[in-house]
Design a protein around this motif. Structure first.
Motif, PDB file in Angstrom:
ATOM      1  N   GLY A  34       0.796  -1.220   0.000  1.00  0.00           N
ATOM      2  CA  GLY A  34       0.000   0.000   0.000  1.00  0.00           C
ATOM      3  C   GLY A  34       0.830   1.272   0.000  1.00  0.00           C
ATOM      4  O   GLY A  34       0.287   2.374   0.124  1.00  0.00           O
ATOM      5  N   THR A  35       2.132   1.136  -0.178  1.00  0.00           N
ATOM      6  CA  THR A  35       3.050   2.275  -0.130  1.00  0.00           C
ATOM      7  C   THR A  35       2.843   3.206  -1.324  1.00  0.00           C
ATOM      8  O   THR A  35       2.556   2.758  -2.434  1.00  0.00           O
ATOM      9  N   THR A  36       2.998   4.497  -1.102  1.00  0.00           N
ATOM     10  CA  THR A  36       2.946   5.473  -2.187  1.00  0.00           C
ATOM     11  C   THR A  36       4.363   5.859  -2.611  1.00  0.00           C
ATOM     12  O   THR A  36       5.338   5.613  -1.893  1.00  0.00           O
ATOM     13  N   LEU A  37       4.449   6.495  -3.772  1.00  0.00           N
ATOM     14  CA  LEU A  37       5.756   6.957  -4.230  1.00  0.00           C
ATOM     15  C   LEU A  37       6.358   7.948  -3.241  1.00  0.00           C
ATOM     16  O   LEU A  37       7.569   7.948  -3.008  1.00  0.00           O
ATOM     17  N   GLY A  38       5.512   8.774  -2.639  1.00  0.00           N
ATOM     18  CA  GLY A  38       6.008   9.726  -1.656  1.00  0.00           C
ATOM     19  C   GLY A  38       6.609   9.045  -0.435  1.00  0.00           C
ATOM     20  O   GLY A  38       7.612   9.514   0.117  1.00  0.00           O
ATOM     21  N   ALA A  71      17.186   6.709  -4.792  1.00  0.00           N
ATOM     22  CA  ALA A  71      15.854   6.726  -5.387  1.00  0.00           C
ATOM     23  C   ALA A  71      15.813   5.645  -6.454  1.00  0.00           C
ATOM     24  O   ALA A  71      16.846   5.085  -6.848  1.00  0.00           O
ATOM     25  N   THR A  72      14.601   5.353  -6.918  1.00  0.00           N
ATOM     26  CA  THR A  72      14.432   4.425  -8.038  1.00  0.00           C
ATOM     27  C   THR A  72      13.411   5.037  -8.983  1.00  0.00           C
ATOM     28  O   THR A  72      12.578   5.850  -8.561  1.00  0.00           O
ATOM     29  N   PRO A  73      13.458   4.711 -10.266  1.00  0.00           N
ATOM     30  CA  PRO A  73      12.501   5.310 -11.207  1.00  0.00           C
ATOM     31  C   PRO A  73      11.062   5.002 -10.824  1.00  0.00           C
ATOM     32  O   PRO A  73      10.729   3.878 -10.440  1.00  0.00           O
ATOM     33  N   SER A  74      10.202   6.009 -10.949  1.00  0.00           N
ATOM     34  CA  SER A  74       8.779   5.813 -10.642  1.00  0.00           C
ATOM     35  C   SER A  74       7.989   6.850 -11.437  1.00  0.00           C
ATOM     36  O   SER A  74       8.414   7.246 -12.522  1.00  0.00           O
ATOM     37  N   GLY A  75       6.842   7.302 -10.916  1.00  0.00           N
ATOM     38  CA  GLY A  75       5.993   8.236 -11.638  1.00  0.00           C
ATOM     39  C   GLY A  75       6.305   9.678 -11.292  1.00  0.00           C
ATOM     40  O   GLY A  75       7.396  10.004 -10.813  1.00  0.00           O
ATOM     41  N   ILE A  76       5.307  10.575 -11.496  1.00  0.00           N
ATOM     42  CA  ILE A  76       5.551  12.009 -11.312  1.00  0.00           C
ATOM     43  C   ILE A  76       4.638  12.635 -10.258  1.00  0.00           C
ATOM     44  O   ILE A  76       4.683  13.844 -10.060  1.00  0.00           O
ATOM     45  N   LEU A  77       3.803  11.829  -9.587  1.00  0.00           N
ATOM     46  CA  LEU A  77       2.970  12.318  -8.485  1.00  0.00           C
ATOM     47  C   LEU A  77       3.271  11.481  -7.255  1.00  0.00           C
ATOM     48  O   LEU A  77       3.211  10.246  -7.300  1.00  0.00           O
ATOM     49  N   SER A  78       3.560  12.121  -6.136  1.00  0.00           N
ATOM     50  CA  SER A  78       3.960  11.364  -4.946  1.00  0.00           C
ATOM     51  C   SER A  78       2.811  10.557  -4.356  1.00  0.00           C
ATOM     52  O   SER A  78       3.032   9.626  -3.594  1.00  0.00           O
ATOM     53  N   THR A  79       1.567  10.914  -4.716  1.00  0.00           N
ATOM     54  CA  THR A  79       0.403  10.215  -4.164  1.00  0.00           C
ATOM     55  C   THR A  79       0.078   8.923  -4.900  1.00  0.00           C
ATOM     56  O   THR A  79      -0.800   8.172  -4.472  1.00  0.00           O
ATOM     57  N   THR A  80       0.771   8.634  -5.978  1.00  0.00           N
ATOM     58  CA  THR A  80       0.556   7.400  -6.736  1.00  0.00           C
ATOM     59  C   THR A  80       0.998   6.196  -5.925  1.00  0.00           C
ATOM     60  O   THR A  80       2.018   6.233  -5.233  1.00  0.00           O
ATOM     61  N   GLY A  81       0.271   5.096  -6.026  1.00  0.00           N
ATOM     62  CA  GLY A  81       0.660   3.865  -5.355  1.00  0.00           C
ATOM     63  C   GLY A  81       1.820   3.180  -6.061  1.00  0.00           C
ATOM     64  O   GLY A  81       1.852   3.101  -7.293  1.00  0.00           O
ATOM     65  N   VAL A  82       2.770   2.679  -5.276  1.00  0.00           N
ATOM     66  CA  VAL A  82       3.898   1.944  -5.840  1.00  0.00           C
ATOM     67  C   VAL A  82       3.407   0.705  -6.589  1.00  0.00           C
ATOM     68  O   VAL A  82       3.904   0.367  -7.669  1.00  0.00           O
ATOM     69  N   GLY A  83       2.399   0.017  -6.036  1.00  0.00           N
ATOM     70  CA  GLY A  83       1.981  -1.268  -6.578  1.00  0.00           C
ATOM     71  C   GLY A  83       1.459  -1.196  -7.994  1.00  0.00           C
ATOM     72  O   GLY A  83       1.963  -1.873  -8.897  1.00  0.00           O
ATOM     73  N   GLY A  84       0.418  -0.394  -8.219  1.00  0.00           N
ATOM     74  CA  GLY A  84      -0.161  -0.319  -9.548  1.00  0.00           C
ATOM     75  C   GLY A  84       0.810   0.212 -10.570  1.00  0.00           C
ATOM     76  O   GLY A  84       0.885  -0.290 -11.700  1.00  0.00           O
ATOM     77  N   LEU A  85       1.586   1.234 -10.199  1.00  0.00           N
ATOM     78  CA  LEU A  85       2.560   1.794 -11.117  1.00  0.00           C
ATOM     79  C   LEU A  85       3.598   0.744 -11.515  1.00  0.00           C
ATOM     80  O   LEU A  85       3.913   0.568 -12.687  1.00  0.00           O
ATOM     81  N   THR A  86       4.124   0.016 -10.533  1.00  0.00           N
ATOM     82  CA  THR A  86       5.153  -0.975 -10.811  1.00  0.00           C
ATOM     83  C   THR A  86       4.616  -2.096 -11.698  1.00  0.00           C
ATOM     84  O   THR A  86       5.245  -2.472 -12.695  1.00  0.00           O
ATOM     85  N   LEU A  87       3.459  -2.637 -11.363  1.00  0.00           N
ATOM     86  CA  LEU A  87       2.946  -3.779 -12.112  1.00  0.00           C
ATOM     87  C   LEU A  87       2.644  -3.420 -13.559  1.00  0.00           C
ATOM     88  O   LEU A  87       2.677  -4.280 -14.439  1.00  0.00           O
ATOM     89  N   GLY A  88       2.375  -2.133 -13.830  1.00  0.00           N
ATOM     90  CA  GLY A  88       2.166  -1.706 -15.203  1.00  0.00           C
ATOM     91  C   GLY A  88       3.443  -1.432 -15.962  1.00  0.00           C
ATOM     92  O   GLY A  88       3.444  -1.389 -17.185  1.00  0.00           O
ATOM     93  N   GLY A  89       4.540  -1.227 -15.263  1.00  0.00           N
ATOM     94  CA  GLY A  89       5.829  -0.948 -15.898  1.00  0.00           C
ATOM     95  C   GLY A  89       6.568   0.190 -15.231  1.00  0.00           C
ATOM     96  O   GLY A  89       7.699   0.044 -14.821  1.00  0.00           O
ATOM     97  N   GLY A  90       5.920   1.361 -15.143  1.00  0.00           N
ATOM     98  CA  GLY A  90       6.473   2.470 -14.384  1.00  0.00           C
ATOM     99  C   GLY A  90       7.480   3.318 -15.141  1.00  0.00           C
ATOM    100  O   GLY A  90       8.562   2.847 -15.481  1.00  0.00           O
TER     101      GLY A  90
END
Length: 461
Positions: free
Chosen positions: A109-113, A125-144
């Motif tokens: 349930g962790t967020t990028l923030g 740091a590691t590559p991720s999205g551009i909004l800190s409120t995004t969930g790590v899980g969904g972003l990662t499983l899609g590619g990120g």
């Protein structure tokens, strides 16, 4: 769900099981995109992996529909399901950083923030999205993808292990040596294969980055985008810049004279030597001096939160995406037309670079099937007013339909709209689809995890 099942779930789980009769229900069924209005029979807030395992057993045993919520950012609203059960991982927000190994392990349930905050004191740091409120899980499983992609690859290129609750309620670890087929599929295959309760990432030395914003008036889209398409793929990998069509926000750092004006521009991130930002973005004057230029060093987490206030939870969203290996002159004409007609102040289009380090992974190394793409584009209609939902959807769909013939055919799976047909999923996975369907058959033969951009289990011969 009958009351007996509900009470049995409450007895078995440590986390709360929230039903429509509970006062917390309204908040529990609210997600980032306010256009989503779904009514689960229960929202199960799991406190740990054991809760997830118990919840999956109950859902499977009762023949209920299942959705999974990490950060709740799914534009298509796939984290909620009417009359079924949402397994909500939001209580599982934790990060353990190993600075010596340069790794981090995070809860589902962790967020990028959360991750950025925990890793930044170690300069990581590691590559991720551009909004800190995004969930790590969904972003990662899609590619990120995001600000660090050209330098360090996709998010899935930096995933080194995952703990997964499967459809039978068991929990396994997936990495390069253990359940390797599942690990391959998780890296881009979405939420099709189980519920990931923890992710382990490779981290990189990222501390203070150079940030720049360059904006031009809307009538300069053809010149700026022509320059951008030629410049960025040849630029050093330390320089990432995503192209955007936007309306200038009414606040700092934007000067009052451009507030509310439709514009185009590039948001830059420089990970090289601190004194290299100015020279790295100097070429941005080639299509003509920007109407607005802002450049400064800042801590990486500050860049990651830069757009949070502009795009809070509770807005109406409709989006669609495409991959591109080139930006044709005809496509530039489409972008110019629809930037002129941005329907609301928050509606936008972004072209995210997915080249550089992301191209060094082999085409079959992960489920992400577009290693030859250079940009991942998203068109997003956004507005706070529900009465504008139809207008922003119409603009987005019209824009997408004119642009799609100039694309590679597929898209980043997280950018597939809620009402797009199944063939969009196939197009997104290309010739990886059949391999993914075989992995799906091995780990989820009854397709319990189908409230997603679904990959159906391959039929037995």
């Amino acid at each position: 769900m009958d009351s007996t099942t509900l009470e049995a779930m409450r007895a078995a789980l440590r986390g709360p099981v929230i039903s429509p009769q509970d006062p917390e229900y309204r908040k529990a069924r609210t997600v980032y995109n306010a256009m989503i209005d779904r009514w689960p029979a229960a929202v199960v807030r799991c406190s740990d992996a054991a809760d997830v395992m118990a919840a999956v057993d109950f859902v499977r045993g009762e023949g209920l529909e299942l959705a999974v919520r990490g950060g709740g950012h799914s534009g298509a609203g796939l984290c909620l399901v009417d009359d079924g059960v949402t397994v909500d991982l939001s209580p599982m927000r934790w990060v353990h950083v190993d600075p010596a190994a340069r790794t981090a392990r995070v809860g589902g349930g962790t967020t990028l923030g959360d991750l950025d905050h925990a890793a930044h004191p170690f300069g990581l740091a590691t590559p991720s999205g551009i909004l800190s409120t995004t969930g790590v899980g969904g972003l990662t499983l899609g590619g990120g993808h995001g600000h660090l992609t050209r330098r360090y690859g996709l998010t899935v290129d930096n995933l080194i292990a995952a703990d997964v609750v499967l459809a039978d309620g068991s929990s396994v670890t997936a990495d390069e040596t253990e359940n390797a087929d599942l690990f391959w599929a998780l890296r881009g295959g979405g939420g099709n294969f189980g519920i990931v309760t923890s992710f382990s990432f490779r981290m990189h030395p990222v501390d203070t980055v150079g940030v720049a914003i360059t904006l031009w008036p809307v009538d300069r889209v053809p010149e700026v985008l022509t320059w951008y398409r030629d410049f960025l793929p040849q630029a050093p990998e330390d320089l990432n810049g995503f192209f955007a069509a936007l309306t200038a926000p009414p606040g700092p750092p934007f000067p009052e004279e451009i507030h509310g004006h439709k514009m185009c521009g590039v948001i830059w991130c420089w990970t090289g030597a601190p004194d290299g930002l100015e020279s790295a973005v100097a070429a941005a004057a080639e299509p003509g001096p920007p109407a607005f230029r802002f450049a400064t060093p800042m801590p990486y987490p500050a860049l990651q939160t830069m757009f949070d206030a502009l795009l809070p939870a509770g807005l109406q969203w409709y989006w669609r995406g495409n991959f591109f290996d080139r930006i044709t002159d005809d496509a530039i004409g489409v972008h110019a037309k629809y930037t002129e007609s941005l329907p609301t102040d928050l509606s936008t289009m972004h072209l995210y670079p997915v080249d550089g380090a992301a191209h060094r992974a082999g085409p079959d190394d992960t489920a992400w099937a577009y290693r030859d793409a250079v940009w991942s584009g998203v068109i997003a209609g956004i507005d706070p007013d529900p009465d504008r939902a139809g207008a922003i959807r119409e603009w987005c769909v019209d824009y997408w339909e004119e642009l799609h013939p100039h694309s590679m055919g597929g898209t980043y799976v997280n950018f597939i709209g809620a009402d797009e047909p199944q063939d969009r999923v196939r197009a997104t996975y290309r010739d990886h689809y059949d391999r993914l369907a075989a992995v799906k058959r091995a780990y989820d033969p009854a397709n319990l995890f189908h409230t997603n951009q679904n990959i159906e289990p391959v039929a037995l011969a």
